[in-house]
Design an enzyme around this catalytic site. Structure first.
Site, PDB file in Angstrom:
ATOM      1  N   HIS A  61      15.790 -42.871  15.099  1.00  0.00           N
ATOM      2  CA  HIS A  61      15.439 -42.007  16.228  1.00  0.00           C
ATOM      3  C   HIS A  61      16.421 -40.846  16.317  1.00  0.00           C
ATOM      4  O   HIS A  61      17.520 -40.893  15.747  1.00  0.00           O
ATOM      5  CB  HIS A  61      15.472 -42.809  17.526  1.00  0.00           C
ATOM      6  CG  HIS A  61      14.329 -43.759  17.682  1.00  0.00           C
ATOM      7  ND1 HIS A  61      14.091 -44.443  18.843  1.00  0.00           N
ATOM      8  CD2 HIS A  61      13.331 -44.113  16.831  1.00  0.00           C
ATOM      9  CE1 HIS A  61      13.018 -45.194  18.715  1.00  0.00           C
ATOM     10  NE2 HIS A  61      12.540 -45.014  17.488  1.00  0.00           N
ATOM     11  N   GLU A  63      18.332 -39.638  18.795  1.00  0.00           N
ATOM     12  CA  GLU A  63      19.629 -39.920  19.398  1.00  0.00           C
ATOM     13  C   GLU A  63      20.496 -40.721  18.430  1.00  0.00           C
ATOM     14  O   GLU A  63      21.700 -40.473  18.295  1.00  0.00           O
ATOM     15  CB  GLU A  63      19.458 -40.710  20.712  1.00  0.00           C
ATOM     16  CG  GLU A  63      18.612 -40.011  21.749  1.00  0.00           C
ATOM     17  CD  GLU A  63      17.122 -40.338  21.662  1.00  0.00           C
ATOM     18  OE1 GLU A  63      16.432 -40.133  22.662  1.00  0.00           O
ATOM     19  OE2 GLU A  63      16.639 -40.802  20.596  1.00  0.00           O
ATOM     20  N   CYS A  94      14.943 -44.579  24.097  1.00  0.00           N
ATOM     21  CA  CYS A  94      14.265 -45.875  24.101  1.00  0.00           C
ATOM     22  C   CYS A  94      15.199 -46.990  24.559  1.00  0.00           C
ATOM     23  O   CYS A  94      16.418 -46.903  24.422  1.00  0.00           O
ATOM     24  CB  CYS A  94      13.716 -46.185  22.713  1.00  0.00           C
ATOM     25  SG  CYS A  94      14.987 -46.559  21.489  1.00  0.00           S
ATOM     26  N   CYS A 104      18.181 -46.807  21.528  1.00  0.00           N
ATOM     27  CA  CYS A 104      18.996 -45.609  21.727  1.00  0.00           C
ATOM     28  C   CYS A 104      19.856 -45.699  22.991  1.00  0.00           C
ATOM     29  O   CYS A 104      20.982 -45.201  23.000  1.00  0.00           O
ATOM     30  CB  CYS A 104      18.115 -44.367  21.750  1.00  0.00           C
ATOM     31  SG  CYS A 104      17.365 -44.062  20.129  1.00  0.00           S
TER      32      CYS A 104
END
Length: 165
Positions: A61, A63, A94, A104
């Site tokens: 992801h 981040e 998330c 994250c």
């Protein structure tokens, strides 16, 4: 550390636009959102790191990529600068990963220095249901701030590659 002379300090919309430009680099797939993230030292008005979905190997992801690229030695020492680390992300971080990776929100909290997370849109309930990332961040003392004005464009980019209904 990258000096950002073209973005005025605390111009949240400009930082979010930059995060959105990063999200556009993410590979379009029906199984992920295209997201961009930026770690900023607000005191120095400097970008410390950037990331976007799947920039690094694996099902990563934005981040996660942004913070993984950040060397621990590059983080500001404790004090004023460390109290002004903020993260801009086009989508709510998330709190659950279908892939089994660390969520994250946990990665953000593990850094220990991020005090504010600026978010463009709430995560749609498409892959893992309702996201409680905001609640988890706020419970840990991290301020969560919605930056309005780019929601339609962020969602269009985030869902590129998804089947349209």
């Amino acid at each position: 550390m990258t000096e950002i002379s073209s973005i005025a300090p605390v111009d949240h919309l400009a930082y979010m636009r930059y995060a959105l430009s990063l999200a556009k680099k993410a590979p379009r797939k029906p199984t992920n959102f295209c997201v961009g993230a930026i770690l900023v030292d607000e005191v120095a008005n400097a970008i410390l790191s950037t990331g976007y979905t799947m920039e690094l190997p694996g099902n990563t992801h934005a981040e996660q990529c942004c913070l993984a690229k950040m060397e621990t030695s590059e983080l500001p020492e404790t004090g004023v600068a460390a109290q002004k680390l903020v993260l801009y992300t086009t989508m709510e971080p998330c709190n659950k990963r279908a892939s089994g990776n660390v969520p994250c929100t946990d990665t953000i909290l593990k850094t220990g220095g991020i005090k504010v997370v600026y978010v463009g849109v709430k995560e749609p309930e498409k892959f893992v249901g309702g996201n409680v990332g905001r609640a988890k961040l706020e419970e840990a003392g991290v301020e969560y701030v919605h930056v309005s004005g780019l929601e339609a464009e962020i969602l269009e980019v985030a869902t590129a590659g998804h089947e349209k209904r």
